[in-house]
Design an enzyme around this catalytic site. Structure first.
Site, PDB file in Angstrom:
ATOM      1  N   SER A  57       1.161   8.808  -8.877  1.00 10.58           N
ATOM      2  CA  SER A  57       1.357   9.903  -9.937  1.00 10.58           C
ATOM      3  C   SER A  57       2.141   9.738 -10.692  1.00 10.58           C
ATOM      4  O   SER A  57       1.701  10.400 -12.039  1.00 10.58           O
ATOM      5  CB  SER A  57       2.601  11.368  -8.783  1.00 10.58           C
ATOM      6  OG  SER A  57       1.080  11.186  -7.934  1.00 10.58           O
ATOM      7  N   GLU A 115       8.132   3.091  -1.053  1.00 14.67           N
ATOM      8  CA  GLU A 115       7.413   4.549  -1.174  1.00 14.67           C
ATOM      9  C   GLU A 115       7.967   5.139  -2.470  1.00 14.67           C
ATOM     10  O   GLU A 115       8.623   4.926  -3.067  1.00 14.67           O
ATOM     11  CB  GLU A 115       6.825   4.665  -0.192  1.00 14.67           C
ATOM     12  CG  GLU A 115       7.690   5.946   0.822  1.00 14.67           C
ATOM     13  CD  GLU A 115       7.562   6.122   1.958  1.00 14.67           C
ATOM     14  OE1 GLU A 115       6.150   6.967   1.695  1.00 14.67           O
ATOM     15  OE2 GLU A 115       7.988   6.867   2.252  1.00 14.67           O
ATOM     16  N   SER A 116       7.537   6.376  -2.614  1.00 18.80           N
ATOM     17  CA  SER A 116       7.726   7.383  -3.595  1.00 18.80           C
ATOM     18  C   SER A 116       9.249   7.500  -3.203  1.00 18.80           C
ATOM     19  O   SER A 116       9.653   7.370  -1.788  1.00 18.80           O
ATOM     20  CB  SER A 116       6.779   8.548  -4.147  1.00 18.80           C
ATOM     21  OG  SER A 116       7.175   9.569  -4.769  1.00 18.80           O
ATOM     22  N   HIS A 144      10.650  11.509 -11.154  1.00 19.23           N
ATOM     23  CA  HIS A 144      11.853  12.355  -9.988  1.00 19.23           C
ATOM     24  C   HIS A 144      12.776  13.182 -10.677  1.00 19.23           C
ATOM     25  O   HIS A 144      13.700  11.858 -10.654  1.00 19.23           O
ATOM     26  CB  HIS A 144      11.292  12.362  -8.745  1.00 19.23           C
ATOM     27  CG  HIS A 144      10.028  11.998  -8.588  1.00 19.23           C
ATOM     28  ND1 HIS A 144       9.028  13.013  -8.254  1.00 19.23           N
ATOM     29  CD2 HIS A 144       8.927  11.103  -8.579  1.00 19.23           C
ATOM     30  CE1 HIS A 144       7.607  13.194  -8.123  1.00 19.23           C
ATOM     31  NE2 HIS A 144       7.954  11.414  -7.397  1.00 19.23           N
ATOM     32  N   LYS A 185       4.950  15.574  -1.137  1.00 21.11           N
ATOM     33  CA  LYS A 185       5.496  16.253  -1.554  1.00 21.11           C
ATOM     34  C   LYS A 185       4.294  17.221  -2.415  1.00 21.11           C
ATOM     35  O   LYS A 185       5.127  18.201  -3.415  1.00 21.11           O
ATOM     36  CB  LYS A 185       5.997  15.370  -3.965  1.00 21.11           C
ATOM     37  CG  LYS A 185       7.713  15.190  -2.889  1.00 21.11           C
ATOM     38  CD  LYS A 185       8.064  13.909  -4.412  1.00 21.11           C
ATOM     39  CE  LYS A 185       7.199  12.500  -4.439  1.00 21.11           C
ATOM     40  NZ  LYS A 185       8.520  11.744  -3.734  1.00 21.11           N
ATOM     41  N   VAL A 222       0.944 -15.974  -1.890  1.00 16.51           N
ATOM     42  CA  VAL A 222       1.796 -16.846  -0.997  1.00 16.51           C
ATOM     43  C   VAL A 222       1.575 -16.182   0.254  1.00 16.51           C
ATOM     44  O   VAL A 222       1.243 -15.284   1.283  1.00 16.51           O
ATOM     45  CB  VAL A 222       3.866 -15.503  -0.881  1.00 16.51           C
ATOM     46  CG1 VAL A 222       4.136 -16.610   0.346  1.00 16.51           C
ATOM     47  CG2 VAL A 222       3.981 -15.849  -2.184  1.00 16.51           C
TER      48      VAL A 222
HETATM   49  C1  LIG Z   1       0.000   7.733  -4.821  1.00 15.71           C
HETATM   50  C2  LIG Z   1       1.242   7.141  -4.770  1.00 15.71           C
HETATM   51  C3  LIG Z   1       2.012   8.192  -5.903  1.00 15.71           C
HETATM   52  C4  LIG Z   1       3.251   7.942  -5.780  1.00 15.71           C
HETATM   53  N1  LIG Z   1       3.864   8.484  -6.737  1.00 15.71           N
HETATM   54  C5  LIG Z   1       4.833   8.688  -7.588  1.00 15.71           C
HETATM   55  C6  LIG Z   1       5.750   8.647  -8.225  1.00 15.71           C
HETATM   56  O1  LIG Z   1       5.283   9.869  -8.997  1.00 15.71           O
HETATM   57  N2  LIG Z   1       7.141   8.733  -8.407  1.00 15.71           N
HETATM   58  C7  LIG Z   1       8.071   7.485  -8.339  1.00 15.71           C
HETATM   59  O2  LIG Z   1       8.939   7.452  -8.432  1.00 15.71           O
HETATM   60  N3  LIG Z   1       6.919   6.890  -7.853  1.00 15.71           N
HETATM   61  C8  LIG Z   1       5.444   7.033  -7.206  1.00 15.71           C
HETATM   62  N4  LIG Z   1       4.998   6.162  -6.025  1.00 15.71           N
HETATM   63  C9  LIG Z   1       5.943   5.163  -5.324  1.00 15.71           C
HETATM   64  C10 LIG Z   1       5.510   4.276  -6.554  1.00 15.71           C
HETATM   65  O3  LIG Z   1       4.860   3.722  -6.967  1.00 15.71           O
HETATM   66  C11 LIG Z   1       5.680   2.961  -5.790  1.00 15.71           C
HETATM   67  O4  LIG Z   1       7.222   3.264  -4.926  1.00 15.71           O
HETATM   68  C12 LIG Z   1       6.194   1.552  -6.917  1.00 15.71           C
HETATM   69  O5  LIG Z   1       5.109   1.487  -7.205  1.00 15.71           O
HETATM   70  C13 LIG Z   1       6.283   0.158  -5.361  1.00 15.71           C
HETATM   71  O6  LIG Z   1       6.455  -0.450  -5.917  1.00 15.71           O
HETATM   72  P1  LIG Z   1       6.228  -2.041  -5.402  1.00 15.71           P
HETATM   73  O7  LIG Z   1       6.411  -3.187  -6.721  1.00 15.71           O
HETATM   74  O8  LIG Z   1       7.623  -1.780  -4.446  1.00 15.71           O
HETATM   75  O9  LIG Z   1       5.144  -2.574  -4.882  1.00 15.71           O
HETATM   76  P2  LIG Z   1       3.840  -2.785  -5.574  1.00 15.71           P
HETATM   77  O10 LIG Z   1       3.372  -2.108  -7.180  1.00 15.71           O
HETATM   78  O11 LIG Z   1       2.850  -2.871  -4.292  1.00 15.71           O
HETATM   79  O12 LIG Z   1       3.521  -4.222  -5.487  1.00 15.71           O
HETATM   80  C14 LIG Z   1       4.291  -5.343  -5.139  1.00 15.71           C
HETATM   81  C15 LIG Z   1       3.165  -6.240  -5.696  1.00 15.71           C
HETATM   82  O13 LIG Z   1       2.961  -7.689  -4.428  1.00 15.71           O
HETATM   83  C16 LIG Z   1       2.256  -8.488  -4.421  1.00 15.71           C
HETATM   84  N5  LIG Z   1       1.518  -9.012  -3.232  1.00 15.71           N
HETATM   85  C17 LIG Z   1       1.861  -8.842  -2.269  1.00 15.71           C
HETATM   86  N6  LIG Z   1       1.486  -9.739  -1.449  1.00 15.71           N
HETATM   87  C18 LIG Z   1       1.899 -10.703  -1.874  1.00 15.71           C
HETATM   88  C19 LIG Z   1       1.380 -12.188  -1.693  1.00 15.71           C
HETATM   89  N7  LIG Z   1       1.492 -12.181  -0.562  1.00 15.71           N
HETATM   90  N8  LIG Z   1       1.941 -13.354  -2.865  1.00 15.71           N
HETATM   91  C20 LIG Z   1       2.592 -12.752  -3.463  1.00 15.71           C
HETATM   92  N9  LIG Z   1       2.163 -11.732  -4.245  1.00 15.71           N
HETATM   93  C21 LIG Z   1       1.427 -10.375  -2.963  1.00 15.71           C
HETATM   94  C22 LIG Z   1       1.012  -7.436  -5.438  1.00 15.71           C
HETATM   95  O14 LIG Z   1      -0.130  -7.787  -5.293  1.00 15.71           O
HETATM   96  C23 LIG Z   1       1.753  -6.300  -5.801  1.00 15.71           C
HETATM   97  O15 LIG Z   1       1.847  -6.208  -7.310  1.00 15.71           O
HETATM   98  C24 LIG Z   1       3.723   7.109  -5.719  1.00 15.71           C
HETATM   99  C25 LIG Z   1       3.647   5.959  -5.287  1.00 15.71           C
HETATM  100  C26 LIG Z   1       1.562   6.306  -4.685  1.00 15.71           C
HETATM  101  C27 LIG Z   1       0.903   5.075  -3.608  1.00 15.71           C
END
Ligand SMILES: Cc1cc2nc3c(=O)[nH]c(=O)nc-3n(C[C@H](O)[C@H](O)[C@H](O)COP(=O)(O)OP(=O)(O)OC[C@H]3O[C@@H](n4cnc5c(N)ncnc54)[C@H](O)[C@@H]3O)c2cc1C
Ligand SMILES: Cc1cc2nc3c(=O)[nH]c(=O)nc-3n(C[C@H](O)[C@H](O)[C@H](O)COP(=O)(O)OP(=O)(O)OC[C@H]3O[C@@H](n4cnc5c(N)ncnc54)[C@H](O)[C@@H]3O)c2cc1C
Lengths: 420, 516
Positions: B45, B336-337, B49, B249, B172
């Site tokens: 989104s 997550e969010s 927040h 939310k 990985v």
């Molecule tokens: C529908 C939705 C709405 C949201 N709205 C909000 C919001 O409004 N505000 C807010 O603060 N947060 C929001 N969030 C939460 C936020 O988007 C996530 O918390 C955040 O993007 C998580 O980041 P991340 O880097 O942990 O995960 P990701 O962005 O998923 O990154 C994980 C990465 O790991 C890589 N990966 C996975 N497995 C492997 C592997 N084996 N080897 C190498 N690489 C790998 C993936 O390819 C990916 O690039 C929302 C999430 C969703 C889905």
């Protein structure tokens, strides 16, 4: 700031015809601005023939048709700028454009002709659910890849929408060795010209599924298939009719939208049905001295009519510069009634009609053995018998000045009457 | 041996990479996709927040409230646009008004500043397009909007500017313990590292399970969205939430940082971690949800739909910390969010953990906090535009007509560190293809620029990851082949015969002048 009497925005067939006509009238300076690397507009990628039957009485390809006007443009020494994008127009006719040679340019025009054409509706606009892989193209974009860049877009293709460009591409891609599985159309009738249905689908045994649509796109990286379902009268998918078609490409030919972002910046009034400007008999928009013609005004299926309409716009731009347009006088409003979706022009000022006015329109459904009835007030002034009326084919009616001047009412309407 | 391997280049992994790049360390950032930010970080989104949603005492609450104020500095240092537009949680009846009060006190407990409960009339004055039934709203002025794609790219770029090594296309597949540290396998390739930071989003449970017993499980919870034409970007000015429910939310109605209107997401628990597809049901659900908050949403002006998968941990809170079972292996899982909001604060916290484990880290002297500014042609005034074009005429070539993106900007985002390699990569960084024509106009032109810059054929250009080739690779042109052989084509296609085509236009070879 540089200035011209008339600036034409867009160098497609509409812009070319308007500019050439203005040039022929003489006594005015004209500039054509085109964002692409060549003049001709969408015609440059339409390498099939079938252009010019009405105007030249011969079948030309798109580029050949354009070439005739480009030649005239050059003979008339009309100036044009290529690779130049207009990024703004104001209501007092100051145009902002950019190009690599001149940088940012401001041009003051006495009159402007809008001839920016249209863009294609997308998967997003239809809100088709599913994945978002590579392999989804609008038909026009695929036409550009295949005809201008020389690359194939896919091997196993499903086409959604039976617009003319999609039909033309069905044949084109088949000839290039791709398998075009089918064309699905959400409406109960085809969107394109009958001649294209026959020559592009039937001749190649490509099935046309009417009242069907794509309800899901599958494939994470490249398209792997689509799910097609039947739709009911309200165009809603019917549960249980879904069928999966494996394919690597989905082409969309689901409608064209006049490209009026610039017109909106200038504050021009748009017609919600056509998506183009509201114009009068002189093709003049709600802003005096700004004219519109071609696909930016309403979507045409035949380029010949684009040319005629645009000549009218060009001629009147010259009249405007020379202050020859009559502003007062009797005025009529054109109203689309039963079965007719829209009429262009929307307003007719009788003093500016030489001999006759041409009304362009589209119907809302397929009608067999019916009539187009033109009325002024309640009085029928003209009836045209039609064996077929189809939404995909623009209708044009010529009304003589005489019939208009005798009128006792200020509303001229057209409707479909079904003859039994 | 490297010091630190970060697995996953989402907003969390990239934030940590940037934070670590301040120290004298050898850090690699491993990503399975071809680009950074391809997971949850690109489909969410996009809200920063305020922080009243999470239960007091949770990591979510803590990092949300710490993360939010960090965005002013981040957006200025990394040149990422960020706007504190504020948010409204609206109440439509008395029960919901009660929920607002609960949220308000939860916000106070979490440390959220400047919140206010306002009456229905005032809400409608602020947001005239909302439902006339509104009783009141919780207003939080510190909530903001950002482009999560650009943010993630900018974090990664700045990290790489400061010496982090990015390894894209490296999934990985296994992790083995070494005497000191770990060996991370990516198929045939491997990297040896002292420490591992697991930010693999949806797959962070699987990565954990490569070195430790399962302690948490990640459930993909899908959320779907619609984006509307820019003409409706001011339909609402603040982020509008309904009252929250069990599932989260709720469905919001929000402006985007680029001036579009956004509605979504729903919440649907799935099994398949690849199911980023939208569905008829999902799109209907968000429509109904949005209709509850606002009247007359302009559905005719939708330009696209998309879905994102929340990496939902079965523990219900972020999993952050060194594994009890694996020394030097740090989980940053189940983010997550509000993960986007929390990312910068999480990064600082994780670096703190590493300092503890390592007995301190040495700060670099030459750390550059600023990313080289991006040029955004559309936002310049006329004289700036003119000056830019005089310097480099490629800024006068408008490639994307919907978002007014020039060739100069596209070349820039290809040539930077963590540069774009694909159509989606260019779109993420400079926005061509994000507008109302969805790339219909610009995609052939962007492909041409990519091929020229990357010195490959245009058929080598992909839309996004792995096998997402846009065009068909081999020559599949019997008609053209026939024409080249001077045979008659079977179509009534005639020669272009146009002199206009021949004069030095940059047509790519084959279609030119061969009678097609
Ligand atoms: C529908 C939705 C709405 C949201 N709205 C909000 C919001 O409004 N505000 C807010 O603060 N947060 C929001 N969030 C939460 C936020 O988007 C996530 O918390 C955040 O993007 C998580 O980041 P991340 O880097 O942990 O995960 P990701 O962005 O998923 O990154 C994980 C990465 O790991 C890589 N990966 C996975 N497995 C492997 C592997 N084996 N080897 C190498 N690489 C790998 C993936 O390819 C990916 O690039 C929302 C999430 C969703 C889905
Ligand atoms: C893909 C496609 C295939 C078609 N096939 C057929 C066919 O087979 N037979 C037939 O009779 N008709 C066909 N038509 C219809 C016919 O070609 C069109 O009606 C005709 O080209 C419309 O002419 P136009 O000048 O209005 O628009 P266009 O040909 O689209 O020209 C508009 C021009 O304006 C330029 N422009 C737009 N915005 C700007 C700006 N801001 N600054 C500078 N320049 C700008 C564009 O680059 C373009 O060159 C087709 C149309 C399309 C879209």
């Amino acid at each position: 700031m540089i200035s011209y009497d008339i600036v034409v925005i867009g160098g497609g067939p509409a812009g070319l015809a308007a500019a050439v006509e203005a040039g022929k009238c003489g006594g005015v300076s004209v500039l054509v601005i085109e964002r692409d690397r060549e003049l001709g507009g969408i015609l440059q990628q339409c390498i099939h023939n079938g252009f010019g039957l009405h105007i030249f009485k011969e079948e030309l390809t798109g580029p050949e048709y354009a070439e005739r006007f480009i030649k005239e443009l050059n003979e008339l020494n009309i100036e044009y700028k290529l690779n130049t994008m207009v990024i703004d127009i104001t209501s007092d006719k100051v145009i902002t454009a950019v190009n690599p040679k001149d940088g940012l340019i401001k041009i003051k025009a006495k009159a402007v002709v809008l001839a920016m054409g249209c863009r294609e509706r997308t998967r997003g606009a239809l809100n088709i659910p599913g994945m978002r892989p590579a392999g989804i193209f609008t038909a026009g974009t695929s036409q550009r890849f295949v005809n201008m860049e020389g690359y194939m877009v896919g091997k196993n293709i499903v086409i959604l929408g039976s617009g003319d460009v999609g039909l033309i591409m069905a044949r084109r891609l088949t000839l290039e060795g791709a398998k075009v599985q089918l064309v699905a159309e959400v409406l109960p009738y085809p969107g394109g010209l009958t001649r294209n249905i026959v020559q592009c689908l039937e001749d190649y045994d490509i099935p046309l599924l009417l009242s069907h649509t794509v309800v899901e796109i599958c494939g994470k990286e490249r398209v792997e298939g689509v799910v097609i379902a039947k739709v009911d009268e309200n165009r809603k998918p019917v549960l249980g009719t879904e069928k999966y078609y494996p394919c690597d490409t989905l082409l969309l030919s689901v409608g064209l939208i006049p490209e009026n972002e610039l017109s909106q910046k200038a504050g021009i009034m748009l017609d919600p049905v056509t998506g183009g400007a509201v114009v009068n008999e002189s093709m003049e928009t709600s802003i005096e001295g700004i004219f519109a013609c071609g696909n930016v005004l309403h979507v045409h299926d035949l380029v010949d009519y684009v040319t005629e309409e645009s000549k009218n716009a060009g001629r009147n731009a010259v009249k405007y510069v020379k202050s020859e347009i009559s502003r007062g006088g009797p005025k009529m409003i054109a109203k689309a009634k039963k079965g007719v979706r829209y009429i262009v022009p929307q307003v007719i000022r009788l003093d500016n009609i030489d001999k006759a006015a041409v009304l362009s329109m589209r119907v809302d459904n397929i009608y067999k053995d019916s009539k187009l009835v033109v009325k002024i007030g309640d009085k029928t002034i003209k009836e045209i018998k039609k064996r077929y009326l189809r939404p995909g084919e623009m209708e044009r009616i010529t009304i003589n000045k005489g019939a208009l001047s005798e009128a006792s009412d200020s509303v001229i309407s057209v409707e479909v009457s079904e003859v039994v | 041996m490297t010091d630190i391997a970060i697995i996953g280049a989402g907003v969390v992994g990239c934030s940590i990479a940037r934070e670590l790049s301040k120290y004298d360390l050898k850090t690699v950032l491993i990503e399975k996709e071809s680009d950074v930010g391809e997971g949850a970080s690109k489909a969410n989104s996009a809200i920063i927040h305020a922080g009243y949603d999470a239960k007091p005492g949770t990591l979510k609450a803590k990092f949300n409230v710490l993360g939010n104020p960090m965005y002013d500095a981040i957006s200025s240092e990394l040149d990422v646009i960020f706007k504190r537009v504020g948010s409204l949680v609206i109440a439509l009846d008395d029960d919901e008004m009660q929920t607002l009060h609960k949220l308000y006190y939860q916000g106070i407990a979490n440390g959220v500043p400047d919140m206010e409960i306002i009456g229905g009339k005032k809400v409608l004055k602020m947001e005239p397009n909302l439902s006339k039934d509104i009783k009141g709203a919780l207003y939080a002025p510190t909530a903001g909007i950002i482009c999560p794609m650009e943010l993630t790219v900018a974090l990664a770029e700045n990290a790489v500017d400061n010496g982090v090594e990015l390894m894209p296309d490296s999934k990985v597949t296994d992790i083995k313990r070494l005497d000191s540290g770990y060996r991370i396998f990516m198929g045939e390739k491997y990297v040896d590292t002292k420490y591992v930071i697991n930010c693999a989003g949806l797959y962070s449970d699987e990565i954990n399970n490569m070195v430790a017993p399962p302690q948490f499980k990640i459930i993909p919870r899908r959320g779907q969205y619609n984006i509307f034409d820019k003409n409706y970007g001011d339909f609402v000015k603040t982020v509008i939430f309904p009252c929250p429910s069990k599932l989260g939310k709720g469905i919001l109605v929000s402006p985007t940082i680029h001036g579009n209107l956004l509605i979504g997401p729903d919440a649907e628990d799935l099994e398949d971690k690849n199911a980023t597809n939208t569905t008829l049901n999902g799109l209907n659900t968000i429509r109904h949800g949005a209709d509850r908050s606002a009247a007359n949403i302009p559905y005719k002006n939708i330009i696209t739909n998309f879905a994102g998968l929340r990496p939902k941990p079965d523990t219900d809170d972020f999993v952050i910390g060194e594994s009890k079972f694996a020394k030097g292996f740090i989980n940053v899982a189940g983010i997550e969010s509000p993960g986007l909001t929390s990312a910068p604060a999480i990064a600082v916290y994780v670096v703190g953990i590493l300092k503890d484990i390592n007995g301190g880290l040495i700060e670099k002297e030459d750390y550059i906090p600023r990313r080289r500014k991006r040029i955004r042609f559309e936002e310049l005034d006329d004289s700036e535009k003119d000056a830019l074009i005089k310097k480099d005429p490629r800024f006068a070539k408008v490639i994307c007509r919907c978002e007014t993106v020039t060739e100069g900007e596209i070349i820039d985002v290809i040539r930077r560190n963590v540069g774009a390699r694909t159509l989606d990569g260019v779109k993420k960084r400079a926005r061509p293809g994000s507008g109302r024509c969805q790339g219909g106009f610009c995609s052939p032109r962007v492909i041409e620029i990519l091929a020229r810059e990357l010195k490959c054929d245009i058929s080598d250009i992909k839309k996004g990851n792995h096998n997402s080739y846009v065009l068909i690779k081999e020559d599949a042109f019997p008609v053209r082949a026939a024409a080249l052989g001077r045979e008659q084509c079977p179509d009534q296609v005639k020669s272009r015969g146009s002199s206009n085509m021949e004069d030095g236009n940059t047509q790519s070879g084959s279609a030119k002048g061969v009678g097609l």
